[in-house]
Scaffold this motif. Sequence first.
Motif, PDB file in Angstrom:
ATOM      1  N   ARG A 214      -1.176  10.949   7.252  1.00  0.00           N
ATOM      2  CA  ARG A 214      -2.214   9.924   7.365  1.00  0.00           C
ATOM      3  C   ARG A 214      -2.560   9.346   5.995  1.00  0.00           C
ATOM      4  NH1 ARG A 214      -8.309  10.869   9.875  1.00  0.00           N
ATOM      5  NH2 ARG A 214      -9.072   8.751   9.560  1.00  0.00           N
ATOM      6  N   ALA A 215      -2.620  10.220   4.985  1.00  0.00           N
ATOM      7  CA  ALA A 215      -2.909   9.752   3.633  1.00  0.00           C
ATOM      8  C   ALA A 215      -1.832   8.795   3.139  1.00  0.00           C
ATOM      9  CB  ALA A 215      -3.036  10.942   2.689  1.00  0.00           C
ATOM     10  N   LEU A 216      -0.568   9.133   3.403  1.00  0.00           N
ATOM     11  CA  LEU A 216       0.525   8.264   2.973  1.00  0.00           C
ATOM     12  C   LEU A 216       0.450   6.905   3.651  1.00  0.00           C
ATOM     13  CD1 LEU A 216       3.520  10.769   2.826  1.00  0.00           C
ATOM     14  CD2 LEU A 216       2.387   9.642   0.898  1.00  0.00           C
ATOM     15  N   ARG A 217       0.031   6.888   4.920  1.00  0.00           N
ATOM     16  CA  ARG A 217      -0.110   5.598   5.604  1.00  0.00           C
ATOM     17  C   ARG A 217      -1.168   4.734   4.921  1.00  0.00           C
ATOM     18  NH1 ARG A 217       0.680   8.886  10.187  1.00  0.00           N
ATOM     19  NH2 ARG A 217      -1.569   9.063  10.564  1.00  0.00           N
ATOM     20  N   GLY A 218      -2.207   5.372   4.386  1.00  0.00           N
ATOM     21  CA  GLY A 218      -3.235   4.623   3.684  1.00  0.00           C
ATOM     22  C   GLY A 218      -2.762   4.021   2.378  1.00  0.00           C
ATOM     23  N   LEU A 219      -1.632   4.510   1.873  1.00  0.00           N
ATOM     24  CA  LEU A 219      -1.085   4.004   0.614  1.00  0.00           C
ATOM     25  C   LEU A 219      -0.106   2.852   0.815  1.00  0.00           C
ATOM     26  CD1 LEU A 219      -0.339   7.445  -1.103  1.00  0.00           C
ATOM     27  CD2 LEU A 219      -2.302   5.950  -1.507  1.00  0.00           C
ATOM     28  N   VAL A 220       0.305   2.605   2.051  1.00  0.00           N
ATOM     29  CA  VAL A 220       1.353   1.622   2.307  1.00  0.00           C
ATOM     30  C   VAL A 220       0.914   0.208   1.944  1.00  0.00           C
ATOM     31  CG1 VAL A 220       2.713   0.513   4.111  1.00  0.00           C
ATOM     32  CG2 VAL A 220       2.520   3.007   4.056  1.00  0.00           C
ATOM     33  N   VAL A 221      -0.281  -0.202   2.409  1.00  0.00           N
ATOM     34  CA  VAL A 221      -0.712  -1.579   2.170  1.00  0.00           C
ATOM     35  C   VAL A 221      -0.910  -1.870   0.684  1.00  0.00           C
ATOM     36  CG1 VAL A 221      -2.516  -3.297   2.601  1.00  0.00           C
ATOM     37  CG2 VAL A 221      -1.702  -1.851   4.473  1.00  0.00           C
ATOM     38  N   PRO A 222      -1.613  -0.999  -0.079  1.00  0.00           N
ATOM     39  CA  PRO A 222      -1.686  -1.278  -1.523  1.00  0.00           C
ATOM     40  C   PRO A 222      -0.319  -1.380  -2.183  1.00  0.00           C
ATOM     41  CG  PRO A 222      -3.297   0.401  -0.921  1.00  0.00           C
ATOM     42  CD  PRO A 222      -2.444   0.168   0.285  1.00  0.00           C
ATOM     43  N   ALA A 223       0.618  -0.521  -1.779  1.00  0.00           N
ATOM     44  CA  ALA A 223       1.951  -0.558  -2.370  1.00  0.00           C
ATOM     45  C   ALA A 223       2.671  -1.858  -2.027  1.00  0.00           C
ATOM     46  CB  ALA A 223       2.778   0.644  -1.903  1.00  0.00           C
ATOM     47  N   LEU A 224       2.520  -2.346  -0.797  1.00  0.00           N
ATOM     48  CA  LEU A 224       3.170  -3.593  -0.403  1.00  0.00           C
ATOM     49  C   LEU A 224       2.555  -4.798  -1.110  1.00  0.00           C
ATOM     50  CD1 LEU A 224       3.736  -3.008   3.425  1.00  0.00           C
ATOM     51  CD2 LEU A 224       5.431  -2.941   1.589  1.00  0.00           C
ATOM     52  N   VAL A 225       1.222  -4.778  -1.276  1.00  0.00           N
ATOM     53  CA  VAL A 225       0.570  -5.849  -2.029  1.00  0.00           C
ATOM     54  C   VAL A 225       1.098  -5.873  -3.459  1.00  0.00           C
ATOM     55  CG1 VAL A 225      -1.629  -6.610  -3.011  1.00  0.00           C
ATOM     56  CG2 VAL A 225      -1.520  -5.878  -0.617  1.00  0.00           C
ATOM     57  N   LEU A 226       1.194  -4.699  -4.052  1.00  0.00           N
ATOM     58  CA  LEU A 226       1.692  -4.603  -5.420  1.00  0.00           C
ATOM     59  C   LEU A 226       3.135  -5.077  -5.513  1.00  0.00           C
ATOM     60  CD1 LEU A 226       0.777  -3.626  -8.236  1.00  0.00           C
ATOM     61  CD2 LEU A 226       1.845  -1.448  -7.702  1.00  0.00           C
ATOM     62  N   LEU A 227       3.958  -4.690  -4.551  1.00  0.00           N
ATOM     63  CA  LEU A 227       5.351  -5.132  -4.532  1.00  0.00           C
ATOM     64  C   LEU A 227       5.431  -6.657  -4.468  1.00  0.00           C
ATOM     65  CD1 LEU A 227       8.253  -3.511  -2.591  1.00  0.00           C
ATOM     66  CD2 LEU A 227       7.936  -5.972  -2.502  1.00  0.00           C
ATOM     67  N   ALA A 228       4.552  -7.257  -3.642  1.00  0.00           N
ATOM     68  CA  ALA A 228       4.582  -8.713  -3.477  1.00  0.00           C
ATOM     69  C   ALA A 228       4.272  -9.448  -4.772  1.00  0.00           C
ATOM     70  CB  ALA A 228       3.592  -9.136  -2.388  1.00  0.00           C
TER      71      ALA A 228
END
Length: 405
Positions: A214-228
């Motif tokens: 669950r914690a890793l799922r919470g990290l997905v959106v910030p990581a994708l924003v950063l990637l973008a």
Amino acid sequence: MRRPAPTSLPPIGRVPGFRALIGMSLLGFAGYALLLPAAPLWAVRGGADEGGAGLINAVLMLATVLTQTTVPWALRRIGWRPTMVAGVLLLGLPSLLFAVTDHLPWLLVLSAVRGTGFAVLTVCGSSAVAALVDGPRHGRAIGLYGLSIALPQLVLVPGAAWIAETLDFGVVFALGALPAIAVPFAARLGRCLDRLAREDTPAPDESAAPGRGRALRGLVVPALVLLAVTAPGGALLTFTPQLAGTAGVAALGLLAFTGVTALSRWAVGGFADRYGPSVFLAPLLALCAGGLVLCAWAIADGGTRPVLLVLGMAIVGVSYGSLQNLTLVASFAAVPRRQHSTASAVWNIGFDAGTGLGSLVVGFVAAGTSFSVGLLTTAVVCVVAAGAVLVVPVAGGARGPRPSA
């Protein structure tokens, strides 16, 4: 919703170990910044085309991302001190070997080795911020740490091409070994963090902390924003010397980009602590897309409009710097303290994957069409990411700050 401001806390700069972190980061990112534009130019001098030049930084970032997945394990098994000392040596020493050859295959091998060291520097650096400084001040601490990352890039990214062409590439490669002399800082910081790790016990509120998945799922959106946002940032850092037309315009554009990046990453820290990061994400992604459109227009039709290019790069720099801080604050807010090294690894994977993909995609699109089309492609990615952020909630939004562990 306004967050309560933390009170009665000592200055961040006086936190034990924080100055060593700044010293290690300044030297480490100095070596990184020098070779970011210079290594592709060296490959072009050796006969590589735009795609081959883009591979230099793409391989650097691929090795970085692959190694970043192992750094939390290394910190637990080996310890902070030996891990960080090895990292700065792996990042710095291969720079000296660039002067030996300009053949693309060997340059890719050396870039991969440097990427391994860069992975250690990046994950350990941002993890150290969370380990040294209390949660309510993560935004400001990340801002100060961000200055130690951005200042070398402010000076050395615009200057690297000038040094190489005016003096010699050998000077760039010698200075690129600066991370190797950060060993004393890495050792001092490592001793401090190893001591904190031995003394650390889970905070009372972590007994009901979310599971790892669950914690890793919470990290997905910030990581994708950063990637973008790092994809176009990586493309600009890599290709500005080629798309600007002259060394002077390239230096000015990179100076504007890196200077605004440094100021934005530092200045947004207080807002992140007070209001939370999520409210700023979509507007900054949209701003980045607008800046990229301006850059693409500036180099359309094979010419260069210097004023528009520099302005566009400065606009992109606002988003590039601010979103680095905001997404890291959101990542730390999404997990309990004991998983901060994992949050750092995921965040850095997003950062470096974006940088590498930006170099690779824009390089190959430019080889088939133009740099203008390549930049417009990354602008579309930013717009899509902005829409996704409006739909998916991000940690660290309206809630108050996490208790200090």
